[in-house]
Enzyme design. Sequence first.
Site, mmCIF file in Angstrom:
data_model
loop_
_atom_site.group_PDB
_atom_site.id
_atom_site.type_symbol
_atom_site.label_atom_id
_atom_site.label_comp_id
_atom_site.label_asym_id
_atom_site.label_seq_id
_atom_site.Cartn_x
_atom_site.Cartn_y
_atom_site.Cartn_z
ATOM 1 N N ASP A 166 10.157 -0.905 34.245
ATOM 2 C CA ASP A 166 9.935 -1.169 35.608
ATOM 3 C C ASP A 166 10.907 -0.650 36.618
ATOM 4 O O ASP A 166 12.059 -0.849 36.282
ATOM 5 C CB ASP A 166 9.910 -2.676 35.971
ATOM 6 C CG ASP A 166 9.581 -3.297 37.172
ATOM 7 O OD1 ASP A 166 8.444 -2.716 37.679
ATOM 8 O OD2 ASP A 166 10.298 -3.834 37.876
ATOM 9 N N GLU B 191 7.445 3.736 34.863
ATOM 10 C CA GLU B 191 6.781 3.217 36.082
ATOM 11 C C GLU B 191 7.517 3.843 37.269
ATOM 12 O O GLU B 191 8.547 3.085 37.688
ATOM 13 C CB GLU B 191 6.692 1.700 36.322
ATOM 14 C CG GLU B 191 5.906 1.305 37.188
ATOM 15 C CD GLU B 191 6.535 0.609 38.566
ATOM 16 O OE1 GLU B 191 6.080 0.453 39.366
ATOM 17 O OE2 GLU B 191 7.783 0.769 38.479
#
Length: 673
Positions: free
Chosen positions: A313, A355
């Site tokens: 993330d 991501e």
Amino acid sequence: MIRSNLSSLRNGSLNAEQRERVYQAELSLKRLAPRLQAHFEMRVAEGYDVSDEVQHEFEVRLEEHWVDLFSLLFDLYGTRYDFFYHLEQIMVTAIDAWVKRPPGLRSLDHRRANDPDWFASEKIVGGALYVDLFSDNLGKLSDSIGYFKELGLTYLHLMPLFAVRPGDNDGGYAISNYRSIDPRLGTIEDLRNLSEKLREAGILLVLDFVFNHTSDDHDWAKLAQSGDMEYQKFYYIFPDREKPDQYEQTLREIFPTVRRGNFTWHDGMQQWVWTTFNNFQWDLNYTNPAVFRAMAEEMFFIASTGVDILRLDAVAFIWKQMGTSCENLPEAHKLIQAFNRLTRIATPSLLFKSEAIVHPDDVVKYISPRECQISYNPTLMALLWESLATRNVRLLTRSLSHRHKLPPHTAWVNYLRCHDDIGWTFDDADAAALGINAYDHRQFLNRFYTGQFEGSFARGVPFQENLATGDMRIAGTLASLAGLELAIEEGSEEGKELAIRRMLLLEAITLSIGGIPLLYLGEEWGMLNDYDFVKDPAKAGDTRWIHRPKMKWEFLQELDDTIGPEGGSIRRRIFRSLQKLIAVRKNMHAFAGQQMELVNTGNPHLLSFIRIVDSHRLIVMANFDDSPQSFDGNRLRTVGLGRFFKDALTDKQYGTSEPIELGAYQFLWLQRI
């Protein structure tokens, strides 16, 4: 026996600087070896299953990746007074991860380490979901494995499910404990049981690794708040505004409508804390090697539950440097590469998914066998929606012409919607080359997808609209953005038909263009925007919850519905059509891997490309207009090297002596016959 092999210094291709670095690495391992061997022996004495063969596997991989790992860590931390201590602790962490790894996962490690393209199969089709919204908890989710198999999924991404702070937790991304499941969802044992059942069913498990920040109620943050200096150095904490103000000069605001700036005043400590995203998410200080080691321990714990892929993330934000945007810095890449090298040594079947919702040129920099083997493809997602709004594929085609190709042993993850918003992350230079003003075009797309442009079919809502800059992102479900919500409101049968065609067109592209297709669960039913999210105070301020509806299991009853146009309800038609697309994809080897060649259609409304794997060849054609379009049959003959073709989806045959006609939003998967 852990040992060092200095023979690599005899490699004549190394320059003097490289030879010196190899020497430093090998000498360090030579000095570490007795201590690492003693740690192995201690774990054996404690009763862990560490045969000579198990230890030998570790040693072989350590020898293969040691110089790279050492070099990365030395570049990041070599000037630290305690570098050698942290180096030893990091290696002890890797040994423990391997020693404690369940035997079944070790077998998986062995198989995948010898097959670097195992994830490039046409049979991998993904789905993503929130556990609580889909099935309430992990136990009930296990009961849905049959549903996933019926749809055709072989890859399941569970949105954040670890323990979080109460109240607003950024959709699960404010983690309080990486080793505990949110009690509303279950337990770690429930997760292990689920991963085992998924593995037996042939479904990969994907989880998030939120490693840029922790919640403000994580134990590390609590210790920092208590005045523990060691843990205050786990974060970026400042006594006054001097340094925060210096940093702010070059930082952007991620959620400007929530709060201004990137730092939060903490009353208890009477200090400022770096909080890029929300004031309750404290950015970790990776200039401190203790943070790297601590997060490696958390990563390996998550890996031990049986996860196959970790979604990293917010990768762009993990390194800070004064005078920069603190995004996409070289050290961020080195950090991820160091985590990668550790997994190659201790858990080699584990993959990383990047991501990085940033500029296309920066997205691709995270994709490598040595960094993140797979990555979200935000540019494709944005430009598919752009093509749908403009009914023109020029910008999409230009981007694909030089942005789709990836290094060997890597793959895109292609998606239309996810838990997050849609940002228009196309390249301004690509737009300018086509005579498109990028700023104006983004404003048009924002108006179109919020239904403010005349003739728009979309019903999205703004996310993080910045009135000062004009920046905005879009929230909304696939179906609502594609026109189904508006058509139902107006009672337009033609509108419903066109909306369904748009949805299936977009799904057909993500399933065929090269990489891993990913559905956001709910898409298979055409679920509409959920406006009731505003009733929940913890969600009301975040419009992304509009496209995170709760699963309605009564929809399954409609699969046997025989009332309505084309033999069933709208939802039944969408589900069965998508199910068929997935099944056909999984039986066509041409859809494996990444190789894709664009076809010049001579028509700005038509996208076409060839997929080739060995002797398997298939041509995809797609019409992004709501009126019929034609394609020169002779052009199909020259690129397809044949005169007769069959659509793999309908079995309809096409000859190349006449133009190929495509109806509104029609797509073809053409095989030579």
